[in-house]
Motif scaffolding. Structure first.
Motif, PDB file in Angstrom:
ATOM      1  N   CYS A  61      10.304   1.163   5.564  1.00  0.00           N
ATOM      2  CA  CYS A  61      11.660   1.633   5.279  1.00  0.00           C
ATOM      3  C   CYS A  61      12.546   0.461   4.875  1.00  0.00           C
ATOM      4  O   CYS A  61      12.472  -0.614   5.443  1.00  0.00           O
ATOM      5  CB  CYS A  61      12.224   2.316   6.515  1.00  0.00           C
ATOM      6  N   ARG A  62      13.443   0.689   3.908  1.00  0.00           N
ATOM      7  CA  ARG A  62      14.348  -0.371   3.460  1.00  0.00           C
ATOM      8  C   ARG A  62      15.733  -0.266   4.083  1.00  0.00           C
ATOM      9  O   ARG A  62      16.632  -1.008   3.712  1.00  0.00           O
ATOM     10  CB  ARG A  62      14.525  -0.281   1.953  1.00  0.00           C
ATOM     11  N   HIS A  63      15.917   0.714   4.938  1.00  0.00           N
ATOM     12  CA  HIS A  63      17.223   0.910   5.567  1.00  0.00           C
ATOM     13  C   HIS A  63      18.321   0.934   4.498  1.00  0.00           C
ATOM     14  O   HIS A  63      19.285   0.167   4.542  1.00  0.00           O
ATOM     15  CB  HIS A  63      17.461  -0.161   6.640  1.00  0.00           C
ATOM     16  N   CYS A  64      18.113   1.812   3.533  1.00  0.00           N
ATOM     17  CA  CYS A  64      19.039   1.962   2.399  1.00  0.00           C
ATOM     18  C   CYS A  64      20.463   2.263   2.883  1.00  0.00           C
ATOM     19  O   CYS A  64      20.665   2.857   3.938  1.00  0.00           O
ATOM     20  CB  CYS A  64      18.645   3.146   1.518  1.00  0.00           C
TER      21      CYS A  64
ATOM     22  N   ALA B 296      21.755   6.055   2.495  1.00  0.00           N
ATOM     23  CA  ALA B 296      20.346   6.402   2.602  1.00  0.00           C
ATOM     24  C   ALA B 296      20.151   7.882   2.304  1.00  0.00           C
ATOM     25  O   ALA B 296      20.844   8.727   2.854  1.00  0.00           O
ATOM     26  CB  ALA B 296      19.837   6.079   4.000  1.00  0.00           C
ATOM     27  N   TYR B 297      19.205   8.152   1.445  1.00  0.00           N
ATOM     28  CA  TYR B 297      18.873   9.541   1.119  1.00  0.00           C
ATOM     29  C   TYR B 297      18.559  10.335   2.386  1.00  0.00           C
ATOM     30  O   TYR B 297      18.965  11.469   2.544  1.00  0.00           O
ATOM     31  CB  TYR B 297      17.624   9.601   0.243  1.00  0.00           C
ATOM     32  N   CYS B 298      17.769   9.716   3.254  1.00  0.00           N
ATOM     33  CA  CYS B 298      17.279  10.442   4.425  1.00  0.00           C
ATOM     34  C   CYS B 298      18.416  10.837   5.364  1.00  0.00           C
ATOM     35  O   CYS B 298      18.458  11.946   5.871  1.00  0.00           O
ATOM     36  CB  CYS B 298      16.230   9.615   5.152  1.00  0.00           C
TER      37      CYS B 298
ATOM     38  N   VAL C  43      18.707   2.312   9.882  1.00  0.00           N
ATOM     39  CA  VAL C  43      18.596   3.769   9.925  1.00  0.00           C
ATOM     40  C   VAL C  43      17.587   4.143  11.022  1.00  0.00           C
ATOM     41  O   VAL C  43      16.425   3.745  10.949  1.00  0.00           O
ATOM     42  CB  VAL C  43      18.141   4.308   8.557  1.00  0.00           C
TER      43      VAL C  43
ATOM     44  N   CYS D 287      12.971  10.655   0.597  1.00  0.00           N
ATOM     45  CA  CYS D 287      12.837   9.192   0.673  1.00  0.00           C
ATOM     46  C   CYS D 287      11.964   8.697  -0.479  1.00  0.00           C
ATOM     47  O   CYS D 287      10.786   9.040  -0.564  1.00  0.00           O
ATOM     48  CB  CYS D 287      12.227   8.765   1.996  1.00  0.00           C
ATOM     49  N   PRO D 288      12.510   7.876  -1.361  1.00  0.00           N
ATOM     50  CA  PRO D 288      11.736   7.457  -2.542  1.00  0.00           C
ATOM     51  C   PRO D 288      10.527   6.612  -2.188  1.00  0.00           C
ATOM     52  O   PRO D 288       9.593   6.497  -2.980  1.00  0.00           O
ATOM     53  CB  PRO D 288      12.722   6.618  -3.358  1.00  0.00           C
ATOM     54  N   PHE D 289      10.548   5.980  -1.022  1.00  0.00           N
ATOM     55  CA  PHE D 289       9.507   5.016  -0.673  1.00  0.00           C
ATOM     56  C   PHE D 289       8.457   5.590   0.272  1.00  0.00           C
ATOM     57  O   PHE D 289       7.627   4.855   0.787  1.00  0.00           O
ATOM     58  CB  PHE D 289      10.157   3.783  -0.045  1.00  0.00           C
TER      59      PHE D 289
ATOM     60  N   ALA E 124       8.697   6.409   3.317  1.00  0.00           N
ATOM     61  CA  ALA E 124       8.758   5.571   4.522  1.00  0.00           C
ATOM     62  C   ALA E 124       8.796   6.390   5.806  1.00  0.00           C
ATOM     63  O   ALA E 124       8.870   5.829   6.890  1.00  0.00           O
ATOM     64  CB  ALA E 124       9.977   4.663   4.445  1.00  0.00           C
ATOM     65  N   ILE E 125       8.766   7.712   5.681  1.00  0.00           N
ATOM     66  CA  ILE E 125       8.842   8.554   6.878  1.00  0.00           C
ATOM     67  C   ILE E 125       7.570   9.373   7.004  1.00  0.00           C
ATOM     68  O   ILE E 125       7.125   9.995   6.045  1.00  0.00           O
ATOM     69  CB  ILE E 125      10.065   9.491   6.807  1.00  0.00           C
TER      70      ILE E 125
ATOM     71  N   LYS F  23       9.641   6.345  11.695  1.00  0.00           N
ATOM     72  CA  LYS F  23       9.916   5.331  10.668  1.00  0.00           C
ATOM     73  C   LYS F  23      10.290   4.011  11.323  1.00  0.00           C
ATOM     74  O   LYS F  23      10.501   3.947  12.528  1.00  0.00           O
ATOM     75  CB  LYS F  23      11.033   5.796   9.734  1.00  0.00           C
TER      76      LYS F  23
HETATM   77  S1  SF4 Z   1      13.559   6.224   5.255  1.00  0.00           S
HETATM   78 FE1  SF4 Z   1      13.558   5.988   3.027  1.00  0.00          FE
HETATM   79  S2  SF4 Z   1      15.574   6.785   2.359  1.00  0.00           S
HETATM   80 FE2  SF4 Z   1      15.694   6.408   4.578  1.00  0.00          FE
HETATM   81  S3  SF4 Z   1      16.554   4.372   4.760  1.00  0.00           S
HETATM   82 FE3  SF4 Z   1      14.306   4.163   4.838  1.00  0.00          FE
HETATM   83  S4  SF4 Z   1      13.666   3.787   2.738  1.00  0.00           S
HETATM   84 FE4  SF4 Z   1      15.781   4.559   2.644  1.00  0.00          FE
END
Ligand code: SF4
Ligand code: SF4
Lengths: 404, 190
Positions: B58-61, B64-66, B84, B101-103, B105-106, B123
């Motif tokens: 996870c990039r902790h956007c 964040a989309y999530c 996140v 989540c584009p990556f 990561a979940i 995550k």
């Molecule tokens: S789970 Fe995905 S969308 Fe949410 S913060 Fe991490 S990388 Fe971003």
């Protein structure tokens, strides 16, 4: 300024929270015919399957206090006079507003109003339904349930009752469940998965014609083919009706443009709003949480900063609760289909002009976020899509990023 | 704000990060307990894309989309690290977050933190508890080639030619000679 919400649902809670967290000190009044703190309709079926009630209050149980909200709960709004900026409650009390946020939600549709008077027949739309169903299962020692309508809410209901240990039968009109969020083949694949991996009995191409009642209580149902099923509980999930009567509007939702305004100072959001689709621009009621959230936040920003952020709604959805094979869908199933399918996974993407027009992903979430972003950005993907369709965990984004 | 970056040119796919993460999130904190334990899980995953290996998580956007997608109040931003974080008590495993989540990561799993005996969203939690006491995230400490770096995001991103997401991945420094050799040999073997 005085800001009034009609409804205390997800849209209204999100709206009020956005106002407060962005520095609004306005007087805020929330009005609802329901007696609750804001709850999540997504979480509430878990109360039936045995999880604690506090988990349904998604914004916290001190919501009203935390945000200094006045509430008028458990009393219906009977009329809204937009010219006088006035909400009438219970046919008498009047509340005046400067801005009105109208998000009164929707209610279950019943094919026959008489069913409403029978003990054991319920909708599955609000927390009241859930509490009453839970009580009824306990007091009547319910063993068998029929869910009439195999759309998203129906399957959600069926899964929570199944988890509770009931014997559950879903009766659905179409040749597959979740027919609105699937195409033929994908929907049949998902239906078979549900049959295989849960103990839910699914009867297709059928409807409940009549109910069998004994001393005011449900004893079973009869189907259109003449068969009958014994059951103590019937959940009716064949459709919903937006609660728009108090605005004097028809029942298909209140059509609004990107500004989400019904009238100068009246905004609409959530299950009552018929909004434009982000990709197709087609108006419709896209009743999911992410849409309610983006509508609510846009309206709050419009009021606070005169900024309109709303770019349209999406018809994305996912069914995953209680099962290990998520069923994900978005957009419309038109155009050229590209498919990957094995024993555990069914993925299909529809392209129009090299852009994603719709998709259906059953089995896992590995590429779903990547595809979602291609979809909302409407990037040209062309034949490249095939190389992503069969990917396993975590790679899609990086393959794209590193190939540029 | 500090973030975990992946200097992919240095990653040799040894999976030390995966193991360290799984140990950190296991109640016994020992590698032996991981063996055959279905509830053990790692929030970081080493993936291979066309001969390039790197740890992905996870990039902790922000935004964040999530977080925006969660209808249950289960995904929140932690004040300390702006990370996140999933609250397993509120999570209903509905997958609204994973859907966007584009990556990727979940994931979903029944873990030692499952309050209701079922799966929930899993995550990267940034090892918040470790950071609070001055340590690095477990994966970063475990990485022998320093492919994982825990550093200030602004300076790291600015030091790249491109500020796009791809540069998030691109090397912090040039590939060390021994690592390069290792990779060449690995390619030969494939
Ligand atoms: S789970 Fe995905 S969308 Fe949410 S913060 Fe991490 S990388 Fe971003
Ligand atoms: S799976 Fe859990 S964290 Fe993710 S959106 Fe659903 S409730 Fe929120």
């Amino acid at each position: 300024m005085k800001i009034v919400t009609v409804g205390c649902g997800m849209a209204a809670a999100e709206f009020v929270e956005t106002l407060r967290t962005n520095g609004s000190n306005d007087d805020i009044v929330m009005i609802s015919n329901e007696p609750f703190i804001p709850y999540s309709p997504c979480s509430m079926p878990f109360y039936i399957s045995g999880e604690p009630i506090d988990t349904v209050f998604w914004k916290g149980i001190n919501f009203y206090k935390r945000y200094n909200i006045k509430t008028i709960l458990g009393r219906p709004v009977t009329n809204i006079a937009v010219e006088n900026k006035c909400v009438e409650i219970n046919g008498s009390d009047r509340i005046f507003y400067d801005k009105l946020f109208f998000a009164s939600g929707s209610r279950s549709y019943f094919p026959d109003d008489n069913w409403l008077n029978i003990a054991g027949v319920f909708g599955f739309k609000n927390l009241q339904d859930i509490l009453v169903i839970d009580n009824y299962i306990k007091s009547e020692k319910v063993k068998r349930a029929v869910v009439f309508g195999g759309g998203f809410i129906g399957i959600d209901a069926a899964l929570s009752l199944w988890k509770r240990g009931l014997n559950v039968t879903v009766v659905h009109r179409n040749n597959r469940v979740l027919s609105q969020m699937t195409d033929q083949e994908g929907g049949i694949y998902a239906t078979e998965k549900l049959r295989e991996k849960t103990g839910i009995n699914i009867i297709l191409k059928s409807v409940v014609k009549n109910i069998i009642v004994d001393s005011g209580k449900l004893k079973g149902v009869t189907l259109d083919n003449g068969d009958s099923l014994a059951a103590e509980l019937l959940i009716v999930t064949i459709g919903v009706i937006p609660n728009t009567e108090m605005l004097g509007v028809n029942t298909k939702g209140i059509e609004v443009d990107f500004d989400l305004k019904y009238h100068n100072d009246v905004y609409v959001a959530g299950d009552v709003a018929s909004t434009k689709h982000m990709i197709t621009q087609k108006s419709g009621v896209y009743a999911t949480y992410p849409n309610a959230r983006s509508q609510a936040r846009s309206i709050a920003y419009d009021i606070l900063f005169n900024k309109n952020l709303f770019r349209g709604s999406l018809n994305t959805n996912v069914l995953k609760k209680h099962i290990e094979f998520p069923i994900i869908s978005a957009g419309y199933f038109e155009g050229d289909p590209y498919t990957y399918c094995d024993e555990e996974i069914f993925r299909r993407i529809y392209l129009k002009d090299d852009q994603i027009y719709g998709y259906l992903l059953v089995g896992d979430t590995s590429i779903s976020g990547f595809i979602y972003n291609l979809y909302i950005s409407q990037k040209k993907v062309g034949n490249n899509i095939m190389k992503f369709l069969s990917l396993k965990r975590g790679k899609a984004y990086y393959i794209q990023a590193l190939s540029v | 704000m500090k973030r975990i970056f992946i200097d992919y040119e240095k990653c040799v796919a040894c999976k030390a990060c995966e193991i360290a993460c799984a140990i950190e999130h296991h109640p016994d904190k020992s590698v032996l307990s991981l063996v055959g334990d279905k509830k053990a899980h790692s929030n970081v995953k080493v993936i291979a894309v066309e001969n390039i290996n790197f740890a992905s998580s996870c990039r902790h956007c922000d935004p964040a989309y999530c977080v925006d997608a969660c209808p249950s109040g289960a995904l929140k931003r932690d004040r300390f690290m702006n990370a996140v974080i999933v609250d397993p008590y509120m999570c209903k495993a509905c997958a609204m977050c994973a859907m966007v989540c584009p990556f990727d990561a979940i994931t979903f799993k029944k873990t030692y933190n499952s309050p209701f005996g079922r799966d929930h969203a899993v995550k990267c939690d940034f090892c918040i508890e470790r950071i609070k006491i001055g340590l690095n995230p477990a994966c970063v400490d475990a990485c022998k080639t320093k492919a994982l770096v825990f550093t200030d995001s602004e300076s790291f991103v600015k030091s790249k030619e491109k500020a796009d997401l791809k540069s998030f991945l691109v090397g912090h420094s040039k590939e060390p000679a021994n690592v390069k050799l290792f990779k060449e040999l690995k390619k030969e073997m494939l």
